[in-house]
Scaffold this motif. Structure first.
Motif, mmCIF file in Angstrom:
data_model
loop_
_atom_site.group_PDB
_atom_site.id
_atom_site.type_symbol
_atom_site.label_atom_id
_atom_site.label_comp_id
_atom_site.label_asym_id
_atom_site.label_seq_id
_atom_site.Cartn_x
_atom_site.Cartn_y
_atom_site.Cartn_z
ATOM 1 N N PRO A 65 -21.075 15.464 -39.707
ATOM 2 C CA PRO A 65 -21.168 16.830 -40.238
ATOM 3 C C PRO A 65 -22.431 16.959 -41.095
ATOM 4 C CG PRO A 65 -19.607 15.559 -41.524
ATOM 5 C CD PRO A 65 -20.052 14.673 -40.392
ATOM 6 N N LEU A 106 -11.702 20.314 -43.361
ATOM 7 C CA LEU A 106 -12.468 19.539 -42.377
ATOM 8 C C LEU A 106 -11.626 18.391 -41.823
ATOM 9 C CD1 LEU A 106 -15.951 19.283 -44.116
ATOM 10 C CD2 LEU A 106 -15.425 20.443 -41.967
ATOM 11 N N PHE A 119 -19.008 11.079 -35.727
ATOM 12 C CA PHE A 119 -18.874 12.447 -36.218
ATOM 13 C C PHE A 119 -19.863 12.596 -37.356
ATOM 14 C CE2 PHE A 119 -16.459 14.979 -39.505
ATOM 15 C CZ PHE A 119 -16.636 16.223 -38.909
ATOM 16 N N ASN A 132 -10.761 17.863 -37.910
ATOM 17 C CA ASN A 132 -11.468 16.792 -37.209
ATOM 18 C C ASN A 132 -10.783 15.429 -37.218
ATOM 19 O OD1 ASN A 132 -14.134 18.146 -36.524
ATOM 20 N ND2 ASN A 132 -13.955 18.572 -38.713
ATOM 21 N N CYS A 133 -9.929 15.176 -38.179
ATOM 22 C CA CYS A 133 -9.435 13.810 -38.379
ATOM 23 C C CYS A 133 -7.917 13.657 -38.239
ATOM 24 C CB CYS A 133 -9.839 13.298 -39.757
ATOM 25 S SG CYS A 133 -11.574 13.558 -40.171
#
Length: 138
Positions: free
Chosen positions: A122, A72, A120, A76-77
């Motif tokens: 999730p 993840l 963000f 995303n980061c």
């Protein structure tokens, strides 16, 4: 001054001068006490807000998978924090879990309060996985 007698008089007006030192100390003490009370109240408010947030609670109840959290993070980061979380546009995240507690980390991720970081959110399991990954960064 030696030999000075109170009350002193102002040299131009002749009016009586008062010793302001005790009054200033009292004012400073009152301001410090007020600041401490405000800080404690704000800390309690933030802590209670985090403890009442169902998303935060749900994320903290899950057992995170560090490997999934790593994936993840890369998706995303890593664009801002670097592939190894070493910091690029965003800060270095090594040791971040020692600087911020889990509710604060979750709030940081979901709020995007520090531009240019986007918000963000999730699902709670994925957030738990991301937290597990962040805990591994030493």
């Amino acid at each position: 001054m030696l030999g000075e007698v109170w009350p002193r008089r102002h040299p131009l007006t002749g009016s009586e001068l008062l010793d302001e030192a005790p009054r200033k100390r009292g004012l400073i003490t009152a301001l410090v006490v007020l600041a401490v009370v405000a800080l404690v109240a704000m800390s309690a408010l933030v802590a209670s807000a985090n403890s009442r947030d169902p998303y935060v609670n749900s994320s903290l109840e899950k057992v995170g998978d560090q490997e999934h959290g790593s994936k993840l993070f890369l998706i995303n980061c890593a664009g801002c924090h670097g592939i190894a979380a070493q910091g690029v546009v965003g800060p270095n995240l090594h040791g971040v879990s020692q600087r911020k507690n889990d509710p604060a980390l979750i709030q940081q991720v979901i709020s995007g309060k520090t531009p240019p970081m986007p918000s963000f959110q999730p699902d709670p399991q994925s957030m738990a996985d991301l937290l597990a990954y962040l805990h591994e960064l030493q």
